[in-house]
Design an enzyme around this catalytic site. Structure first.
Site, PDB file in Angstrom:
ATOM      1  CG  HIS A  69     -18.334  13.042   6.251  1.00 15.26           C
ATOM      2  ND1 HIS A  69     -19.033  14.218   6.115  1.00 15.26           N
ATOM      3  CD2 HIS A  69     -17.070  13.384   6.582  1.00 15.26           C
ATOM      4  CE1 HIS A  69     -18.211  15.239   6.351  1.00 15.26           C
ATOM      5  NE2 HIS A  69     -17.014  14.751   6.639  1.00 15.26           N
ATOM      6  CG  ASP A  83      -7.777  -5.424  -2.096  1.00 12.13           C
ATOM      7  OD1 ASP A  83      -9.015  -5.556  -2.095  1.00 12.13           O
ATOM      8  OD2 ASP A  83      -7.140  -5.040  -3.100  1.00 12.13           O
ATOM      9  N   GLY A 109       0.827  -1.203   0.000  1.00 14.42           N
ATOM     10  CA  GLY A 109       0.000   0.000   0.000  1.00 14.42           C
ATOM     11  C   GLY A 109       0.857   1.246   0.000  1.00 14.42           C
ATOM     12  CD  GLN A 131     -16.332   9.206  10.800  1.00 10.59           C
ATOM     13  OE1 GLN A 131     -15.419   9.542  10.060  1.00 10.59           O
ATOM     14  NE2 GLN A 131     -16.321   9.450  12.088  1.00 10.59           N
ATOM     15  NE  ARG A 138     -11.598   8.915  10.342  1.00  8.73           N
ATOM     16  CZ  ARG A 138     -11.487  10.023   9.620  1.00  8.73           C
ATOM     17  NH1 ARG A 138     -10.659  10.973   9.967  1.00  8.73           N
ATOM     18  NH2 ARG A 138     -12.220  10.181   8.532  1.00  8.73           N
ATOM     19  CG  HIS A 159     -15.943   9.721   5.557  1.00  5.10           C
ATOM     20  ND1 HIS A 159     -15.479  10.196   4.351  1.00  5.10           N
ATOM     21  CD2 HIS A 159     -15.182  10.307   6.508  1.00  5.10           C
ATOM     22  CE1 HIS A 159     -14.481  11.031   4.573  1.00  5.10           C
ATOM     23  NE2 HIS A 159     -14.263  11.110   5.860  1.00  5.10           N
ATOM     24  N   GLY A 189      -0.639   4.545   0.254  1.00  7.78           N
ATOM     25  CA  GLY A 189      -1.373   5.721   0.728  1.00  7.78           C
ATOM     26  C   GLY A 189      -0.515   6.416   1.769  1.00  7.78           C
ATOM     27  NE  ARG A 245     -16.057  13.650  10.168  1.00  6.25           N
ATOM     28  CZ  ARG A 245     -14.939  13.476   9.484  1.00  6.25           C
ATOM     29  NH1 ARG A 245     -14.527  12.254   9.211  1.00  6.25           N
ATOM     30  NH2 ARG A 245     -14.249  14.507   9.078  1.00  6.25           N
TER      31      ARG A 245
HETATM   32  C1  LIG Z   1     -13.052  11.798   0.556  1.00  7.95           C
HETATM   33  C2  LIG Z   1     -12.293  11.564   1.835  1.00  7.95           C
HETATM   34  C3  LIG Z   1     -11.837  12.648   2.571  1.00  7.95           C
HETATM   35  C4  LIG Z   1     -11.135  12.452   3.758  1.00  7.95           C
HETATM   36  N1  LIG Z   1     -10.689  13.542   4.462  1.00  7.95           N
HETATM   37  C5  LIG Z   1      -9.957  13.356   5.583  1.00  7.95           C
HETATM   38  C6  LIG Z   1      -9.395  14.464   6.283  1.00  7.95           C
HETATM   39  O1  LIG Z   1      -9.527  15.618   5.901  1.00  7.95           O
HETATM   40  N2  LIG Z   1      -8.691  14.220   7.407  1.00  7.95           N
HETATM   41  C7  LIG Z   1      -8.475  12.957   7.875  1.00  7.95           C
HETATM   42  O2  LIG Z   1      -7.818  12.800   8.895  1.00  7.95           O
HETATM   43  N3  LIG Z   1      -8.984  11.886   7.213  1.00  7.95           N
HETATM   44  C8  LIG Z   1      -9.700  12.065   6.080  1.00  7.95           C
HETATM   45  N4  LIG Z   1     -10.202  10.968   5.412  1.00  7.95           N
HETATM   46  C9  LIG Z   1      -9.814   9.621   5.844  1.00  7.95           C
HETATM   47  C10 LIG Z   1      -8.409   9.317   5.369  1.00  7.95           C
HETATM   48  O3  LIG Z   1      -8.119  10.049   4.218  1.00  7.95           O
HETATM   49  C11 LIG Z   1      -8.216   7.829   5.057  1.00  7.95           C
HETATM   50  O4  LIG Z   1      -8.606   7.085   6.160  1.00  7.95           O
HETATM   51  C12 LIG Z   1      -6.748   7.553   4.778  1.00  7.95           C
HETATM   52  O5  LIG Z   1      -6.299   8.380   3.730  1.00  7.95           O
HETATM   53  C13 LIG Z   1      -6.461   6.110   4.453  1.00  7.95           C
HETATM   54  O6  LIG Z   1      -5.088   6.016   4.181  1.00  7.95           O
HETATM   55  P1  LIG Z   1      -4.358   4.621   4.057  1.00  7.95           P
HETATM   56  O7  LIG Z   1      -2.894   4.884   3.956  1.00  7.95           O
HETATM   57  O8  LIG Z   1      -4.800   3.731   5.148  1.00  7.95           O
HETATM   58  O9  LIG Z   1      -4.923   3.983   2.722  1.00  7.95           O
HETATM   59  P2  LIG Z   1      -5.221   4.560   1.244  1.00  7.95           P
HETATM   60  O10 LIG Z   1      -4.828   5.965   1.082  1.00  7.95           O
HETATM   61  O11 LIG Z   1      -6.621   4.182   0.938  1.00  7.95           O
HETATM   62  O12 LIG Z   1      -4.230   3.716   0.353  1.00  7.95           O
HETATM   63  C14 LIG Z   1      -4.350   2.313   0.215  1.00  7.95           C
HETATM   64  C15 LIG Z   1      -3.156   1.820  -0.570  1.00  7.95           C
HETATM   65  O13 LIG Z   1      -3.169   0.391  -0.596  1.00  7.95           O
HETATM   66  C16 LIG Z   1      -2.944  -0.075  -1.905  1.00  7.95           C
HETATM   67  N5  LIG Z   1      -3.601  -1.389  -2.031  1.00  7.95           N
HETATM   68  C17 LIG Z   1      -4.833  -1.744  -1.601  1.00  7.95           C
HETATM   69  N6  LIG Z   1      -5.084  -3.029  -1.903  1.00  7.95           N
HETATM   70  C18 LIG Z   1      -3.978  -3.501  -2.533  1.00  7.95           C
HETATM   71  C19 LIG Z   1      -3.613  -4.750  -3.093  1.00  7.95           C
HETATM   72  N7  LIG Z   1      -4.454  -5.809  -3.101  1.00  7.95           N
HETATM   73  N8  LIG Z   1      -2.402  -4.864  -3.670  1.00  7.95           N
HETATM   74  C20 LIG Z   1      -1.540  -3.815  -3.705  1.00  7.95           C
HETATM   75  N9  LIG Z   1      -1.843  -2.608  -3.196  1.00  7.95           N
HETATM   76  C21 LIG Z   1      -3.038  -2.462  -2.605  1.00  7.95           C
HETATM   77  C22 LIG Z   1      -3.515   1.002  -2.817  1.00  7.95           C
HETATM   78  O14 LIG Z   1      -2.895   0.966  -4.080  1.00  7.95           O
HETATM   79  C23 LIG Z   1      -3.148   2.271  -2.029  1.00  7.95           C
HETATM   80  O15 LIG Z   1      -1.852   2.690  -2.369  1.00  7.95           O
HETATM   81  C24 LIG Z   1     -10.900  11.146   4.230  1.00  7.95           C
HETATM   82  C25 LIG Z   1     -11.355  10.063   3.483  1.00  7.95           C
HETATM   83  C26 LIG Z   1     -12.063  10.267   2.319  1.00  7.95           C
HETATM   84  C27 LIG Z   1     -12.566   9.065   1.582  1.00  7.95           C
END
Ligand SMILES: Cc1cc2nc3c(=O)[nH]c(=O)nc-3n(C[C@H](O)[C@H](O)[C@H](O)COP(=O)(O)OP(=O)(O)OC[C@H]3O[C@@H](n4cnc5c(N)ncnc54)[C@H](O)[C@@H]3O)c2cc1C
Length: 599
Positions: free
Chosen positions: A247, A226, A18, A245, A407, A362, A20, A291
Site C-alpha cells: 500500500h 494459518d 475464522g 500488495q 487488488r 498490505h 473476519g 496501488r
Molecule cells: C489496515 C487495513 C485496512 C484495509 N482497508 C480496506 C478497505 O478499506 N477496503 C477493502 O476492501 N479492504 C481493505 N483491507 C483489506 C481487507 O480488510 C482484508 O483483506 C479483509 O478484512 C480480510 O478479511 P478475512 O475475513 O479474510 O480475514 P480477517 O479479517 O483477517 O479474519 C481472519 C479470522 O481468522 C481467524 N483465524 C486465523 N487463524 C486462525 C486459527 N489458526 N484458528 C482459529 N481462527 C483463526 C481470526 O481469529 C479471524 O477471525 C484492509 C486491510 C488492512 C490491513
C-alpha cells in the site's frame, strides 16, 4: 509413543474457521440455510483484521454519478493485470449492489449523501466507461471505519440467529479422511488448554492473510497465514502467492495504514523537491492510479534521490501525503480515524502538516485456490480444477481469483461478503436434507497433528521463535519487496532455507496449555514460514512483471508464457511449482482481452 491428549468431540454440518468479514458472512448464510454451524476463531470476532479496514466497499450503486457493473468489471480485470479469473470477477461485481444493500438492511451505518443515499468516494483504479470516463465514485464508506461498521453488523446478525461461536480456539490443522475429503478440524482452546475435535461435513477456511511475513506491514499481528499453513501441511497448494500488495501510504516507521480514501477525498503525494510526481507516472489517474503503480513510483523517487529526508538527515527515505489543503469539515466527517492515527503514530496534525509515508505490505492476492463457488481445488496433471471435497476457502485466505496480480482498493471487503455468502450457498446446496452428521472416519491425520503440537510444546532448542520470526520478516522485506530480481530472490530462498534448517532447534519456554502465547506464536511462525517459502518460490519462477510483481530483470509482462496462475506445494521446505490456466471466459459478459495497463 503418541502423546496422550484428551479430545472433546463436536459435530456440525459446517465448520467455519475464522470470524473476519468473510467467516462471519459465511456463518450467517449457513445458519440462515438451517444448517448447524460452528464458527471457530483464535480472536474475539470483532478483533479480526477486517475491523481495521478504513476506506470502503465497492459497488456500482451510482449514487453520486453514473456507474455500471460492467465498468467495475473492466476496472477489476485491468487492475488484476489480466491474471484475475473473469468468471469470478463477473460473479463478484454483478453481486456487489445487492451485497451492499443487504449490509445496509442488516443495519450497517454507512455515511450518507445529502439525500440520504449511501455515500461513495473515488478509489484507485476505479473508473467509468471502461477506463475512458472520469474516476468512478464507487466506494461505499462508513467514514474511514468501514470495516469496523461491517464486522460489528455481521457479528450482531450472527448473534441474532444464535450461531455457535468457539472464541479464542486456535485451529491447529484440518482433518481429512482416507479419500482425501476434509472432515473437520482440530482446535486448541487457548483459555483452558483443552483440545477439540470438530467433525463437519463441510469446512470453510476464512483465516485471512499473511501480511506478517514482512517487517513493515499494515496488517494485525494475527495475520499469520494459518489457513495457508494448514492447506500446505495437508498437501494442498497455494496459488499466486508472489503477488503481495504494497500500500502506498503506510505511516513512515510505524507501518499503520492511511487509507487510499485520503487520496480519494483529494489528498496528494509529493517528493523531496515538493513535486507532485504522480503526474509523471500516471498522467490521467495521477495519485489515484492503482496501488502497485503508485508504490513503484514512490520507491523509484526515493531510489533516485528525490525522497524526503528526516530532520537532520541528508538521505531522503520517504514521501509526503498532503491533506492540509482539505476543508476541516471533510477531514472531520470523512477521515476522522486517520486524522487520529496520524496524530498518534506520526505526531502530525493533518490540518497543518503532511504525513510521512512509505509503501507498506498490505494484502495477499494469493491464497488457497478455489473455483468461483469457493470450492477448494488441488490441480493434478490435466485436471486443473480437481475439487477437494468438503473444503471451501474465502476472503484473504483464498484465491478465487478476483484480484489477480493486483487488488483494487475496496474490492476486498466486497470479496468477503460476496464469496462468504457464496460459500454458504455452496454448503446449503450440497448438504441440505442430509440428516445427522456421520461419526468421524477412522483414518484421520489427527495423530500427526497432535505429535506436531506436542513436539513444539516441548521444544528445547537454541533458537527463540521471536528471533526466527524477526529473521524471516527482515529477509522478506529485503529480498521479496516492491522490486525483485533473480539474485535477490535467490538470496531470499537461501536465507529461508537456513530458517528451515534451524526449525528443529526452535525453543519454546512455556510448557503449559493455558494462555501459552509462546506456543501459539510458534505454531503461527511455522505457518508464516510455509507461506513465505511459497511466496519466494513463485516470485523466483515468474520471469515477468505483472501487477504487484515487478521483476527488474524481466520488466515486461509476458502474456504468452505467464498469463497463468502459479501453483505451489511446499513440503518440509521443498517446493513444487506448476501453472494453472486463467479463466478468461466470464459467466455472461464478453471476455475483456489483455491490453497494456496504463492509468
Ligand atoms: C489496515 C487495513 C485496512 C484495509 N482497508 C480496506 C478497505 O478499506 N477496503 C477493502 O476492501 N479492504 C481493505 N483491507 C483489506 C481487507 O480488510 C482484508 O483483506 C479483509 O478484512 C480480510 O478479511 P478475512 O475475513 O479474510 O480475514 P480477517 O479479517 O483477517 O479474519 C481472519 C479470522 O481468522 C481467524 N483465524 C486465523 N487463524 C486462525 C486459527 N489458526 N484458528 C482459529 N481462527 C483463526 C481470526 O481469529 C479471524 O477471525 C484492509 C486491510 C488492512 C490491513
Amino acid at each position: 509413543m503418541p502423546p496422550a491428549y484428551d479430545l472433546t468431540d463436536h459435530a456440525y454440518d459446517v465448520l467455519v474457521v475464522g470470524a473476519g468479514g468473510s467467516g462471519l458472512r459465511a456463518t450467517l448464510g449457513v445458519v440462515e440455510a438451517g444448517l448447524s454451524t460452528a464458527c471457530i476463531t483464535k480472536l474475539f470476532p470483532t478483533r479480526s483484521h477486517t475491523v481495521a479496514a478504513q476506506g470502503g466497499i465497492s459497488a456500482s450503486l451510482a449514487n453520486m454519478g453514473e456507474d455500471h457493473w460492467t465498468w467495475h468489471m473492466y476496472d477489476t480485470v485491468k487492475g488484476s493485470d489480466w491474471l484475475g479469473d473473469q468468471d469470478a470477477i463477473e460473479y463478484m461485481v454483478a453481486s456487489a449492489v445487492d451485497a451492499v444493500v443487504e449490509l445496509e438492511h442488516y443495519g450497517m451505518p454507512f455515511s450518507r449523501t445529502e439525500e440520504g443515499k449511501i455515500y461513495q468516494r473515488p478509489f484507485g483504479g476505479m473508473t467509468t466507461r471502461f477506463g475512458k470516463g472520469p474516476a468512478a465514485e464507487r466506494t461505499c464508506a462508513a467514514a474511514d471505519r468501514t470495516g469496523h461498521a461491517m464486522l460489528h453488523t455481521l457479528y450482531q446478525q450472527c448473534l441474532k440467529r444464535d450461531a455457535a461461536f468457539f472464541v479464542e480456539y486456535f485451529v491447529l490443522d484440518l482433518l481429512f479422511d482416507r479419500q482425501g475429503r476434509c472432515c473437520g478440524a482440530l482446535a486448541w482452546n487457548l483459555a483452558d488448554g483443552t483440545l477439540h475435535r470438530f467433525r463437519a461435513r463441510a469446512t470453510v477456511l476464512a483465516t485471512g492473510g499473511y501480511g506478517r511475513v514482512y517487517f513493515s506491514c499494515t496488517s494485525a499481528h494475527s495475520c499469520t497465514g494459518d489457513g495457508g499453513g494448514m492447506a500446505l501441511r495437508a498437501g494442498l497448494p497455494l496459488q499466486d502467492p508472489e503477488f503481495v500488495q504494497f500500500h502506498p501510504t503506510g505511516i513512515y516507521g510505524a507501518g499503520c495504514l492511511i487509507t487510499e480514501g485520503a487520496r480519494g477525498e483529494g489528498g496528494y503525494l509529493t517528493n523531496g523537491e515538493g513535486e507532485r510526481f504522480m503526474e509523471r507516472y500516471a498522467p490521467s489517474a495521477k495519485d489515484l492510479a492503482s496501488r502497485d503503480v503508485v508504490s513503484r513510483a514512490m520507491t523509484l523517487e526515493i531510489r533516485e534521490g528525490r525522497g524526503v529526508a528526516k530532520k537532520g538527515h541528508k538521505k531522503g527515505d520517504h514521501i509526503l501525503l498532503h491533506l492540509e489543503h482539505l476543508p476541516r469539515k471533510v477531514l472531520h466527517e470523512r477521515l476522522p480515524g486517520i486524522s487520529e492515527t496520524a496524530r498518534i503514530f506520526a505526531d502530525v496534525d493533518v490540518t497543518r502538516k503532511p504525513i510521512p509515508v512509505l509503501p507498506t505490505c498490505h494484502y495477499n492476492m494469493g491464497g488457497v485456490p478455489t473455483l468461483h463457488s469457493t470450492a477448494v481445488v488441488n490441480p493434478a496433471g490435466k485436471d486443473e480444477n480437481r475439487v477437494v471435497e468438503g473444503l471451501f476457502a474465502v476472503g484473504e485466505a483464498g484465491c478465487v481469483s478476483v484480484h489477480g496480480a493486483n487488488r483494487l482498493g475496496s474490492n476486498s471487503l466486497l470479496d468477503l461478503v460476496v464469496f462468504g455468502k457464496a460459500a454458504a450457498e455452496a454448503c446449503a446446496k450440497t448438504l441440505k436434507g442430509k440428516g445427522k452428521v456421520p461419526p468421524m472416519p477412522e483414518a484421520t491425520c489427527e495423530q500427526k497433528i497432535l505429535e506436531r503440537f506436542d513436539r513444539l510444546r516441548h521444544a528445547q532448542g537454541e533458537h527463540r521463535t521471536a528471533d526466527l520470526r524477526d529473521a524471516l520478516q527482515h529477509l522478506m522485506q529485503e529480498d521479496c519487496a516492491v522490486f525483485r530480481s533473480k539474485d535477490v530472490l535467490q538470496q531470499g530462498k537461501e536465507r529461508v532455507q537456513e530458517l528451515w534448517q534451524k526449525l528443529p532447534q526452535i525453543a519454546v519456554s512455556d510448557r503449559s496449555l493455558i494462555w501459552n502465547s509462546d506456543l501459539m506464536e510458534t505454531l503461527e511462525f511455522e505457518n508464516l514460514l510455509l507461506c513465505a517459502t511459497a511466496t519466494l518460490a513463485c516470485a523466483f519462477e515468474r520471469t515477468e512483471s505483472r501487477g504487484a510483481h515487478a521483476r527488474e530483470d524481466f520488466p515486461k509482462r509476458d502474456d504468452k508464457a505467464w498469463m497463468q496462475h502459479s501453483v505451489v506445494w511446499v513440503e518440509g521446505g521443498k517446493t513444487r511449482f506448476a501453472k494453472r490456466k486463467v479463466h478468461t471466459q466470464p459467466l455472461t459478459a464478453e471476455t475483456i482481452p489483455p491490453q497494456e495497463r496504463v492509468y
